[in-house]
Design an enzyme around this catalytic site. Sequence first.
Site, PDB file in Angstrom:
ATOM      1  N   ARG A  71      -4.444   5.277  -5.958  1.00 41.49           N
ATOM      2  CA  ARG A  71      -3.752   3.993  -5.853  1.00 41.49           C
ATOM      3  C   ARG A  71      -4.561   2.943  -6.587  1.00 41.49           C
ATOM      4  O   ARG A  71      -5.791   2.982  -6.612  1.00 41.49           O
ATOM      5  CB  ARG A  71      -3.619   3.590  -4.377  1.00 41.49           C
ATOM      6  CG  ARG A  71      -2.578   4.381  -3.610  1.00 41.49           C
ATOM      7  CD  ARG A  71      -2.380   3.828  -2.211  1.00 41.49           C
ATOM      8  NE  ARG A  71      -3.541   3.993  -1.361  1.00 41.49           N
ATOM      9  CZ  ARG A  71      -4.426   3.064  -1.076  1.00 41.49           C
ATOM     10  NH1 ARG A  71      -4.281   1.841  -1.538  1.00 41.49           N
ATOM     11  NH2 ARG A  71      -5.450   3.325  -0.294  1.00 41.49           N
ATOM     12  N   TYR A 197       0.840   8.826 -10.367  1.00 44.29           N
ATOM     13  CA  TYR A 197       0.086   9.258  -9.186  1.00 44.29           C
ATOM     14  C   TYR A 197       0.840   8.922  -7.895  1.00 44.29           C
ATOM     15  O   TYR A 197       1.339   7.799  -7.722  1.00 44.29           O
ATOM     16  CB  TYR A 197      -1.320   8.623  -9.148  1.00 44.29           C
ATOM     17  CG  TYR A 197      -1.948   8.823  -7.798  1.00 44.29           C
ATOM     18  CD1 TYR A 197      -2.492  10.070  -7.455  1.00 44.29           C
ATOM     19  CD2 TYR A 197      -1.903   7.840  -6.821  1.00 44.29           C
ATOM     20  CE1 TYR A 197      -2.981  10.294  -6.186  1.00 44.29           C
ATOM     21  CE2 TYR A 197      -2.393   8.057  -5.547  1.00 44.29           C
ATOM     22  CZ  TYR A 197      -2.934   9.294  -5.235  1.00 44.29           C
ATOM     23  OH  TYR A 197      -3.406   9.519  -3.973  1.00 44.29           O
ATOM     24  N   LYS A 206       3.786   4.112   0.748  1.00 48.41           N
ATOM     25  CA  LYS A 206       3.041   2.860   0.954  1.00 48.41           C
ATOM     26  C   LYS A 206       3.898   1.647   0.601  1.00 48.41           C
ATOM     27  O   LYS A 206       3.848   0.619   1.279  1.00 48.41           O
ATOM     28  CB  LYS A 206       1.769   2.869   0.111  1.00 48.41           C
ATOM     29  CG  LYS A 206       0.839   4.037   0.380  1.00 48.41           C
ATOM     30  CD  LYS A 206       0.343   4.048   1.792  1.00 48.41           C
ATOM     31  CE  LYS A 206      -0.732   5.113   1.974  1.00 48.41           C
ATOM     32  NZ  LYS A 206      -1.182   5.167   3.375  1.00 48.41           N
ATOM     33  N   HIS A 226      -0.145   1.319   9.530  1.00 50.98           N
ATOM     34  CA  HIS A 226      -0.835   2.438   8.865  1.00 50.98           C
ATOM     35  C   HIS A 226      -1.510   3.287   9.944  1.00 50.98           C
ATOM     36  O   HIS A 226      -2.719   3.241  10.117  1.00 50.98           O
ATOM     37  CB  HIS A 226      -1.868   1.841   7.895  1.00 50.98           C
ATOM     38  CG  HIS A 226      -2.494   2.826   6.973  1.00 50.98           C
ATOM     39  ND1 HIS A 226      -3.689   2.586   6.328  1.00 50.98           N
ATOM     40  CD2 HIS A 226      -2.092   4.050   6.540  1.00 50.98           C
ATOM     41  CE1 HIS A 226      -4.003   3.615   5.561  1.00 50.98           C
ATOM     42  NE2 HIS A 226      -3.058   4.530   5.670  1.00 50.98           N
ATOM     43  N   SER A 248      -9.093   4.596   5.016  1.00 52.71           N
ATOM     44  CA  SER A 248      -9.129   5.912   4.369  1.00 52.71           C
ATOM     45  C   SER A 248     -10.518   6.532   4.522  1.00 52.71           C
ATOM     46  O   SER A 248     -11.507   5.830   4.727  1.00 52.71           O
ATOM     47  CB  SER A 248      -8.751   5.795   2.896  1.00 52.71           C
ATOM     48  OG  SER A 248      -9.593   4.882   2.273  1.00 52.71           O
ATOM     49  N   CYS A 250     -11.571   8.338   6.996  1.00 49.88           N
ATOM     50  CA  CYS A 250     -12.068   8.365   8.375  1.00 49.88           C
ATOM     51  C   CYS A 250     -11.411   9.486   9.183  1.00 49.88           C
ATOM     52  O   CYS A 250     -11.553   9.540  10.398  1.00 49.88           O
ATOM     53  CB  CYS A 250     -11.835   7.024   9.055  1.00 49.88           C
ATOM     54  SG  CYS A 250     -12.886   5.717   8.417  1.00 49.88           S
ATOM     55  N   GLY A 251     -10.627  10.364   8.520  1.00 46.59           N
ATOM     56  CA  GLY A 251     -10.131  11.562   9.202  1.00 46.59           C
ATOM     57  C   GLY A 251      -8.831  11.391   9.967  1.00 46.59           C
ATOM     58  O   GLY A 251      -8.657  11.994  11.028  1.00 46.59           O
ATOM     59  N   ASP A 277       0.200   9.197   9.046  1.00 44.36           N
ATOM     60  CA  ASP A 277      -0.121   8.065   8.161  1.00 44.36           C
ATOM     61  C   ASP A 277       0.602   6.760   8.495  1.00 44.36           C
ATOM     62  O   ASP A 277       0.026   5.699   8.326  1.00 44.36           O
ATOM     63  CB  ASP A 277       0.196   8.457   6.711  1.00 44.36           C
ATOM     64  CG  ASP A 277      -0.475   7.549   5.690  1.00 44.36           C
ATOM     65  OD1 ASP A 277      -1.637   7.176   5.903  1.00 44.36           O
ATOM     66  OD2 ASP A 277       0.159   7.198   4.678  1.00 44.36           O
ATOM     67  N   ASN A 369      -9.814  12.956  -4.859  1.00 46.23           N
ATOM     68  CA  ASN A 369      -8.553  12.463  -4.276  1.00 46.23           C
ATOM     69  C   ASN A 369      -7.391  13.418  -4.594  1.00 46.23           C
ATOM     70  O   ASN A 369      -6.242  13.004  -4.668  1.00 46.23           O
ATOM     71  CB  ASN A 369      -8.257  11.052  -4.793  1.00 46.23           C
ATOM     72  CG  ASN A 369      -7.130  10.381  -4.015  1.00 46.23           C
ATOM     73  OD1 ASN A 369      -6.978  10.582  -2.810  1.00 46.23           O
ATOM     74  ND2 ASN A 369      -6.316   9.587  -4.709  1.00 46.23           N
ATOM     75  N   ARG A 371      -4.575  16.208  -3.868  1.00 47.08           N
ATOM     76  CA  ARG A 371      -3.656  16.107  -2.732  1.00 47.08           C
ATOM     77  C   ARG A 371      -2.793  17.338  -2.539  1.00 47.08           C
ATOM     78  O   ARG A 371      -2.561  18.100  -3.478  1.00 47.08           O
ATOM     79  CB  ARG A 371      -2.699  14.920  -2.969  1.00 47.08           C
ATOM     80  CG  ARG A 371      -3.387  13.567  -3.072  1.00 47.08           C
ATOM     81  CD  ARG A 371      -3.659  13.007  -1.705  1.00 47.08           C
ATOM     82  NE  ARG A 371      -4.404  11.756  -1.747  1.00 47.08           N
ATOM     83  CZ  ARG A 371      -4.347  10.831  -0.779  1.00 47.08           C
ATOM     84  NH1 ARG A 371      -3.581  11.011   0.255  1.00 47.08           N
ATOM     85  NH2 ARG A 371      -5.085   9.751  -0.849  1.00 47.08           N
ATOM     86  N   ASN A 500     -13.280  15.118  19.506  1.00 42.17           N
ATOM     87  CA  ASN A 500     -12.768  13.754  19.723  1.00 42.17           C
ATOM     88  C   ASN A 500     -11.760  13.704  20.876  1.00 42.17           C
ATOM     89  O   ASN A 500     -11.511  12.643  21.442  1.00 42.17           O
ATOM     90  CB  ASN A 500     -12.131  13.214  18.437  1.00 42.17           C
ATOM     91  CG  ASN A 500     -13.185  12.982  17.360  1.00 42.17           C
ATOM     92  OD1 ASN A 500     -14.370  12.796  17.667  1.00 42.17           O
ATOM     93  ND2 ASN A 500     -12.779  13.009  16.105  1.00 42.17           N
TER      94      ASN A 500
HETATM   95  C1  OXD Z   1      -4.007   6.257   1.722  1.00 42.40           C
HETATM   96  C2  OXD Z   1      -3.117   7.422   1.752  1.00 42.40           C
HETATM   97  O1  OXD Z   1      -4.562   5.947   0.662  1.00 42.40           O
HETATM   98  O2  OXD Z   1      -2.583   7.722   2.829  1.00 42.40           O
HETATM   99  O3  OXD Z   1      -4.156   5.608   2.772  1.00 42.40           O
HETATM  100  O4  OXD Z   1      -2.919   8.060   0.706  1.00 42.40           O
HETATM  101 MN    MN Z   2      -2.786   6.226   4.332  1.00 43.20          MN
END
Ligand code: OXD
Ligand code: MN
Length: 589
Positions: A71, A197, A206, A226, A248, A250-251, A277, A369, A371, A500
């Site tokens: 992004r 992308y 998004k 988000h 982003s 952070c899992g 997401d 990055n 995917r 967790n």
């Molecule tokens: C982000 C995604 O960048 O979900 O937050 O791809």
């Molecule tokens: Mn995201």
Amino acid sequence: MALTTNKAISNWIDEMAAMTQPDQIVWIDGSDAQIEALRAQACSTGELEKLNQELLPDCYLHRTAVNDVARVEDRTFICCRKQEDAGPTNNWMDPQEMYAKLKALYTGAMKGRTMYVIPYSMGVVGSPFAKYGIELTDSIYVVLNMCIMTRVGAAVAQVMGDDFVKGLHAKANLDPENRYIVHFPEDNTIMSVNSGYGGNVLLGKKCFALRIASYLGRNQGWMAEHMLILGIQNPAGEVRYLAAAFPSACGKTNLAMLIPPEHYRKAGWKVWCVGDDIAWIRVGEDGRLWAMNPENGFFGVAPGTNEKSNPNALATTRRGTIFTNVVHNLDNNTVWWEGLDKNPPANAVDWKGNPWNGQTSTEKGAHPNSRFTAPAKNCPCISPEFENPKGVPLSAIVFGGRRAKTAPLVYQSLDWDHGVFVGSIMASETTAAAAGAVGVVRRDPMAMLPFCGYNMGDYWQHWLDMGTKVDADQLPKIFNVNWFRTDDEGHFIWPGFGDNLRVLEWIMKRCFNEVEADETPLGYEPRPEDLDLEGSGVDVDTVRDLLSVDKDLWLQDVDAIRAFYAKFGDKLPKKLAQELDALESRLKQ
Ligand code: OXD
Ligand code: MN
């Protein structure tokens, strides 16, 4: 053939076609036959490569241009009439000026190409909570990804009427200098040019489901966030839901698909994934807040996904998946990425399309990055409520970030308004994985910094207002977690991943008044002995350490928050300034 005769839709398509000048226009009905034909066409031009259909049925590989892999926040704009409505955290340009600039870039951009018309739904088609869009694109890759990430087809075109979000995407010549991802919230319009992308071109995600939807939500009294959504099933069979926002890296996807530790599993605990997401949150008929996932698939980061970190995500990618910018293993025509296993292929092609020997190369084979785009229905732990048009009732909202020292493992806010404050001060430290200095704190309120379609000050006020629409005892409780505290050598103290759940269990108990808590300057924290640590390898003293509050560090943070808040001038809700003062005085007591 056009899938609708709606005039508002056909007039807009005619106008966009007159500008971009495609050779032909093709409507996407989302049928298997059409998808299969598009895959074959994309393979014939090299846009896609068909992977081993025995090992990875219906899976394909795609590579983007090397300068088009993420992004582009600096080229992402919110264009509303008044600059102050976009706020200090968004790029802004006057809408008329931006339309004129874009017109020059789009004119003739689809010459010699096909314009695909994708009618899509965010949410279950026909649900009162669904929202509809049309994306026009000259990329088959975009069409096939949208068919995974959203609900596409003739039924959508029939139900959408005049109320739809207009999205225009053209690859043009992928010129990074003229790459623009532009939102016109007042016109329900998104325009994306010169990128291929995912996050820049899959306009339902998004662009629509966060930036445009957050604006719509403010006007219509709901929220676009988000956030992942998950359900925790306890041994009694009761399922309790939470939504969680993390910046982003952070899992989020890992937490959304968490596998409980062994002794929890044996006792009958289960975690169900509703989304990884995005959450659209509304007041339900029963007066509580309900969350639904508007997406239909996962657009997840591949590197680091493996049998240990996230077996559910891995299983999800075994069919019907498009992989982007990963390693192509030529020996068996499958894919590989860093962190998948310890056995990188020697006979392979890297994400840039160059020959790559994973046994000897010092360069990464997959882009960090890179995917997978995978259908939600493949996920072994997908929630039975995934298709429920109303979504799920929320008991908790969880914020989190990556903080080496300050934030404790978990704390609960004092009430809704204080919880909004906790979300507004969210921050995460940058890691060595990203360019730039390590350990720099980036403020990312509610993890929405890059995704809020209007002034973040107004957004905070909207959060505070939502709290008044629900009875106080019905509101979800708000928490903050931090899995990333480190010791003096920089090692993570908390095991994370499936463990967790131990923290989530405490969170749910708090929501149902099943456990006491200690009061600290930050809010409520667990009594260390109340966390179930069996089999975690962590003892109560370590938990006590993880829950400690370093007042000096926090007072430094208060100064940093004050400087951040100052950017918003009059738009900063007074309530949040008061919460900051109250935190400061509690820390000084
Ligand atoms: C982000 C995604 O960048 O979900 O937050 O791809
Ligand atoms: Mn995201």
